[in-house]
Enzyme design. Structure first.
Site, short mmCIF file in Angstrom:
data_model
loop_
_atom_site.label_atom_id
_atom_site.label_comp_id
_atom_site.label_asym_id
_atom_site.label_seq_id
_atom_site.Cartn_x
_atom_site.Cartn_y
_atom_site.Cartn_z
CG ASP A 163 -10.13 -17.03 -74.09
OD1 ASP A 163 -9.89 -18.20 -73.76
OD2 ASP A 163 -10.01 -16.61 -75.26
CG LEU A 244 -9.91 -22.97 -82.50
CD1 LEU A 244 -9.41 -22.93 -83.94
CD2 LEU A 244 -10.20 -24.41 -82.09
NE ARG A 245 -7.45 -16.01 -76.30
CZ ARG A 245 -7.00 -15.03 -77.06
NH1 ARG A 245 -5.69 -14.90 -77.24
NH2 ARG A 245 -7.83 -14.20 -77.65
CB ALA A 246 -8.65 -23.48 -74.49
CB VAL A 249 -3.11 -21.65 -73.96
CG1 VAL A 249 -2.47 -21.63 -72.58
CG2 VAL A 249 -3.26 -20.22 -74.47
#
Length: 335
Positions: A163, A244-246, A249
């Site tokens: 991730d 919420l990283r996606a 990014v």
């Protein structure tokens, strides 16, 4: 290692690697995306593409992190005796410092110790490396495009580390005869007379370098509206990603694509075109990719604004040193 000689295969001449080229160009525009993870079998020219990208960046640096590297080799070392004796910090740069404004290439990243990968990804996303030893701290900029490769048959990365990579691309063996022939002919031509081959692609190379430079300068001026953000949320929810990283990014990648193409604003189509690379390694097992609503061309280099030109780069700002009191890395359009 600085790549500026005839030993480097031109990025503009790569064949059959469009998804990888797209992802690498986005990471070049915004290294804070967190790098690119490339999976696939041997012989798919992963290292060739990485070296080719380095030549388009400000100083053309290409640094390889070898298997078996120590933490000190990666982050650098501090001379504590010198600090205690003279009151100053003597810093010996590691691979992170040497890769600044270039490419840091990690082959078989899945075979590195997890703590080392964690440190590597931290610096790739933040752009700053911090070394602390016995109450002494030193910070320096380390902004590079991180490219990690792996063959899944030789072991996997933990989901938490997967991730952390911004984008992911899966390469496969090519079984299309015309494409294989094109690849082989290009390679043979390069091996026969590398300088002549590079000269034929010099204008395209200069155009790509210029576009990366212009896109970096434009990043801060681009914003996204509610429709763009809504589509990002929709795609991430459909993929059932963790955290919420996606989302973050995907917005950054869409912004990088818009900047690379010289767009005045980020739109939903930019989101659609980066979604696969953002979600591929984050999508929960069993969840099928959602079909894009728009059918835009998936090549960030399709914009005709690519003109040949040389380009520069602003030098890094000085990084403070502190005492510790208590012991974040396409087929090119023909110019």
């Amino acid at each position: 290692m600085t790549l500026n000689d005839s030993s480097v295969f031109p990025f503009a001449a790569l064949v059959g690697q469009q998804p990888l080229q797209e992802a690498l160009l986005l990471a070049a525009v915004d290294p804070a995306l967190g790098g690119v993870l490339v999976t696939g079998p041997r012989g798919t020219a992963k290292s060739t593409a990485a070296r080719a990208l380095a030549e388009l960046l400000p100083e053309g640096r290409f640094v390889t992190l070898p298997l078996g590297a120590s933490e000190e080799q990666l982050i650098g070392t501090l001379d504590i005796e010198s600090a205690l004796r003279d009151g100053g910090v003597k810093f010996s740069p590691g691979l992170l410092a040497k890769a600044h404004r270039g490419v840091l290439y990690v082959d078989e990243v899945n075979l590195l110790p997890n703590p080392l990968v964690d440190q590597l990804l931290d610096v790739a996303a933040s752009g700053v490396n911090t070394i602390e030893r016995d109450g002494i701290s030193h910070r320096h900029e380390a902004r590079f495009v991180l490219i990690g490769t792996m063959n899944p048959e030789e072991g996997e990365l933990r989901p938490q580390l997967l991730d952390r990579f911004g984008l992911a691309v899966e390469l496969g063996n090519c079984f299309e005869a015309p494409v294989r022939q094109h690849i082989v002919k290009a390679r043979l031509a390069f091996d026969t007379d590398s300088q002549a081959f590079r000269d034929r692609h010099a204008r395209e190379q200069a155009a790509l370098a210029q576009r990366i430079h212009e896109a970096r300068a434009q990043l801060a001026s681009l914003d996204f509206d509610d429709a763009v953000h809504a589509r990002v949320s929709e795609l991430c929810i459909a993929a059932q990603v963790d955290g919420l990283r996606a989302d973050l990014v995907m917005l950054r990648a869409a912004r990088a694509l818009a900047a690379f193409e010289g767009a005045r604003a980020i739109d939903v189509e930019h989101v659609e075109r980066v979604a696969q690379a953002v979600l591929k390694h984050r999508r929960r097992e069993g969840e099928k990719p959602q079909q894009p609503q728009s059918q835009g061309h998936a090549n960030p280099q399709a914009n005709p604004r690519a003109n040949d030109a040389d380009w520069g780069y602003l030098p890094p700002e000085p990084v403070e040193t502190a005492t510790v009191k208590n012991v974040r890395p396409l087929q090119p359009k023909k110019a």
